[in-house]
Design a protein around this motif. Structure first.
Motif, mmCIF file in Angstrom:
data_model
loop_
_atom_site.group_PDB
_atom_site.id
_atom_site.type_symbol
_atom_site.label_atom_id
_atom_site.label_comp_id
_atom_site.label_asym_id
_atom_site.label_seq_id
_atom_site.Cartn_x
_atom_site.Cartn_y
_atom_site.Cartn_z
ATOM 1 N N ALA A 137 -51.051 22.380 40.189
ATOM 2 C CA ALA A 137 -51.766 23.536 39.925
ATOM 3 C C ALA A 137 -51.510 24.721 40.752
ATOM 4 C CB ALA A 137 -53.209 23.090 40.433
ATOM 5 N N TYR A 138 -51.145 24.541 41.904
ATOM 6 C CA TYR A 138 -50.630 25.651 42.710
ATOM 7 C C TYR A 138 -49.362 26.616 42.147
ATOM 8 C CZ TYR A 138 -49.422 28.428 46.997
ATOM 9 O OH TYR A 138 -49.257 29.187 48.001
ATOM 10 N N SER A 139 -48.566 25.714 41.715
ATOM 11 C CA SER A 139 -47.390 26.233 41.234
ATOM 12 C C SER A 139 -47.519 26.843 39.784
ATOM 13 C CB SER A 139 -46.160 25.060 40.977
ATOM 14 O OG SER A 139 -45.402 24.750 42.206
ATOM 15 N N LEU A 140 -48.388 26.247 38.979
ATOM 16 C CA LEU A 140 -48.839 27.101 37.651
ATOM 17 C C LEU A 140 -49.554 28.174 37.986
ATOM 18 C CD1 LEU A 140 -50.362 23.662 35.965
ATOM 19 C CD2 LEU A 140 -48.444 25.197 35.115
ATOM 20 N N ASN A 141 -50.610 28.240 38.879
ATOM 21 C CA ASN A 141 -51.270 29.389 39.322
ATOM 22 C C ASN A 141 -50.010 30.436 39.507
ATOM 23 O OD1 ASN A 141 -53.655 30.967 40.210
ATOM 24 N ND2 ASN A 141 -52.517 30.774 41.834
ATOM 25 N N ASN A 142 -49.251 30.104 40.604
ATOM 26 C CA ASN A 142 -48.294 31.314 41.053
ATOM 27 C C ASN A 142 -47.311 31.921 39.942
ATOM 28 O OD1 ASN A 142 -49.401 30.941 43.564
ATOM 29 N ND2 ASN A 142 -47.785 29.528 44.085
ATOM 30 N N LEU A 143 -46.867 31.039 38.932
ATOM 31 C CA LEU A 143 -46.237 31.317 38.015
ATOM 32 C C LEU A 143 -46.884 32.264 37.057
ATOM 33 C CD1 LEU A 143 -43.468 31.254 36.539
ATOM 34 C CD2 LEU A 143 -44.156 29.170 35.316
ATOM 35 N N ALA A 144 -48.100 31.968 36.873
ATOM 36 C CA ALA A 144 -49.127 32.858 35.940
ATOM 37 C C ALA A 144 -49.095 33.979 36.584
ATOM 38 C CB ALA A 144 -50.483 31.989 35.634
ATOM 39 N N TYR A 145 -49.373 34.086 37.870
ATOM 40 C CA TYR A 145 -49.786 35.370 38.858
ATOM 41 C C TYR A 145 -48.556 36.399 38.581
ATOM 42 C CZ TYR A 145 -50.759 38.256 43.044
ATOM 43 O OH TYR A 145 -51.243 39.122 43.839
ATOM 44 N N LEU A 146 -47.293 35.629 38.608
ATOM 45 C CA LEU A 146 -45.884 36.478 38.355
ATOM 46 C C LEU A 146 -46.294 37.233 37.190
ATOM 47 C CD1 LEU A 146 -43.307 37.121 39.456
ATOM 48 C CD2 LEU A 146 -42.454 35.195 38.199
ATOM 49 N N TYR A 147 -46.136 36.300 36.118
ATOM 50 C CA TYR A 147 -46.325 37.010 34.648
ATOM 51 C C TYR A 147 -47.484 37.974 34.434
ATOM 52 C CZ TYR A 147 -43.281 33.098 33.196
ATOM 53 O OH TYR A 147 -42.231 32.336 33.389
ATOM 54 N N SER A 148 -48.610 37.728 35.098
ATOM 55 C CA SER A 148 -49.549 38.647 35.035
ATOM 56 C C SER A 148 -49.147 40.014 35.721
ATOM 57 C CB SER A 148 -50.890 38.131 35.489
ATOM 58 O OG SER A 148 -52.028 39.099 35.678
ATOM 59 N N SER A 149 -48.504 40.005 36.581
ATOM 60 C CA SER A 149 -48.196 41.140 37.717
ATOM 61 C C SER A 149 -47.166 42.028 36.753
ATOM 62 C CB SER A 149 -47.444 40.913 38.853
ATOM 63 O OG SER A 149 -48.446 40.069 39.464
ATOM 64 N N GLN A 150 -46.387 41.187 35.752
ATOM 65 C CA GLN A 150 -45.526 42.029 34.878
ATOM 66 C C GLN A 150 -46.270 42.548 33.492
ATOM 67 O OE1 GLN A 150 -42.719 38.371 35.605
ATOM 68 N NE2 GLN A 150 -41.232 40.113 35.333
ATOM 69 N N GLY A 151 -47.550 42.097 33.443
ATOM 70 C CA GLY A 151 -48.332 42.564 32.050
ATOM 71 C C GLY A 151 -47.872 41.481 30.980
ATOM 72 N N LYS A 152 -46.984 40.399 31.129
ATOM 73 C CA LYS A 152 -47.225 39.080 30.408
ATOM 74 C C LYS A 152 -48.363 38.445 30.274
ATOM 75 C CE LYS A 152 -42.103 39.264 31.320
ATOM 76 N NZ LYS A 152 -40.918 38.412 31.929
ATOM 77 N N TYR A 153 -49.352 38.937 29.793
ATOM 78 C CA TYR A 153 -50.601 38.239 29.808
ATOM 79 C C TYR A 153 -50.862 37.111 28.879
ATOM 80 C CZ TYR A 153 -51.710 42.727 31.894
ATOM 81 O OH TYR A 153 -51.941 43.817 32.671
ATOM 82 N N ASP A 154 -50.115 37.039 27.804
ATOM 83 C CA ASP A 154 -49.860 35.941 26.906
ATOM 84 C C ASP A 154 -49.332 34.621 27.638
ATOM 85 O OD1 ASP A 154 -51.292 37.007 24.968
ATOM 86 O OD2 ASP A 154 -49.507 37.712 23.743
ATOM 87 N N GLN A 155 -48.451 34.989 28.403
ATOM 88 C CA GLN A 155 -47.667 33.979 29.330
ATOM 89 C C GLN A 155 -48.602 33.416 30.346
ATOM 90 O OE1 GLN A 155 -43.722 36.241 28.921
ATOM 91 N NE2 GLN A 155 -43.180 34.318 29.570
ATOM 92 N N ALA A 156 -49.182 34.318 30.877
ATOM 93 C CA ALA A 156 -50.014 34.125 32.113
ATOM 94 C C ALA A 156 -51.320 33.180 31.869
ATOM 95 C CB ALA A 156 -50.423 35.359 32.780
ATOM 96 N N GLU A 157 -52.033 33.410 30.640
ATOM 97 C CA GLU A 157 -53.362 32.900 30.495
ATOM 98 C C GLU A 157 -53.241 31.465 30.631
ATOM 99 O OE1 GLU A 157 -57.301 33.448 27.615
ATOM 100 O OE2 GLU A 157 -55.420 34.194 26.945
ATOM 101 N N PRO A 158 -52.207 30.628 29.565
ATOM 102 C CA PRO A 158 -52.480 29.323 29.335
ATOM 103 C C PRO A 158 -52.116 28.592 30.820
ATOM 104 C CG PRO A 158 -50.689 30.385 28.068
ATOM 105 C CD PRO A 158 -51.507 31.453 28.638
#
Length: 246
Positions: free
Chosen positions: A149-170
């Motif tokens: 879960a921690y790894s998933l969260n961190n990868l999502a945070y990375l994508y969100s920071s880049q504006g890749k919201y569709d990749q971050a949300e799931p």
């Protein structure tokens, strides 16, 4: 704090100043101070623990890697990125050499280094490390583990920071569901996931979806960590910013 101080004093009295258990007590007290943002109190304790472990165990021991990692985390929290990177790289190299490439501690080091690069907006360096950490955690620990879960969260945070919201949300949703299932609904890590998902919606202007998540996160943190904890303060500010936007 009083319990950590008692443990440190007792270890010193019973085992002497030069014992791995004393280093462990110093490290634990330092982690407490770091989590409260008391960096000036934490640093000398981390340094003492590192020096003691090196003297007692030599330079090539897993506990040295842990000490290096903890000190690096402190420097990262203070924005001392060059100092943090050097220590994270040392810890990663040491863990790989001592534990092999397939060990949860190696995944932790990969993740920490990735977060450091993300903080500096070095996204191309961060992403492959996050992906390696996620794959390694899944392979070693299975799909149902808090580290996943921690790894998933961190990868999502990375994508969100880049504006890749569709990749971050799931990824955020997976991390939230996994944390709720494994840790219960009232765990600070669940609040972290709720806050991060809320921020994702906020950045997209989806205020109606963001506000209830911020409220849930704030409620959990006030109950579990207290009203004045840095994490609680952060979420409260996020909620205030949202309401200003409304």
């Amino acid at each position: 704090e009083p319990l950590f101080l008692q443990a440190l004093e007792l270890n010193k009295r019973l085992l002497g100043d030069n014992h791995p258990s004393v280093a462990a007590s110093l490290n634990n007290l330092a982690l407490l101070y770091e989590s409260q943002g008391k960096y000036d109190q934490a640093e000398p304790l981390f340094l003492q623990a590192l020096e003691l472990n090196k003297r007692l165990l030599g330079d090539n021991h897993p506990l040295i890697a842990s000490s290096l990692n903890n000190l690096a985390g402190l420097y990262e929290s203070q924005g001392k990125y060059d100092q943090a990177e050097t220590l994270y790289l040392q810890a990663l190299e040491l863990r790989k050499r001592l534990l092999g490439d397939n060990h949860p501690d190696v995944a932790t080091s990969l993740n920490n280094l990735a977060l450091l690069y993300k903080s500096q907006e070095k996204y191309d360096q961060a992403e492959p490390l996050h992906l390696q950490a996620l794959e390694l955690n899944k392979r070693l620990l299975g799909d149902n583990h808090p580290n996943v879960a921690y790894s998933l969260n961190n990868l999502a945070y990375l994508y969100s920071s880049q504006g890749k919201y569709d990749q971050a949300e799931p990824l955020y949703l997976q991390a939230l569901e996994l944390r709720q299932r494994l840790l219960g609904d009232n765990h600070p890590d669940v609040a972290t996931s709720l806050n991060n998902l809320a921020a994702l919606y906020y950045f997209q202007g989806k205020y109606d979806q963001a506000e209830p998540l911020y409220l849930q996160a704030l409620n959990i943190l006030e109950r579990s960590l207290g009203a004045n904890h840095p994490n609680t303060v952060t979420v409260r500010k996020n909620l205030a910013n949202l309401r200003d936007s409304l």
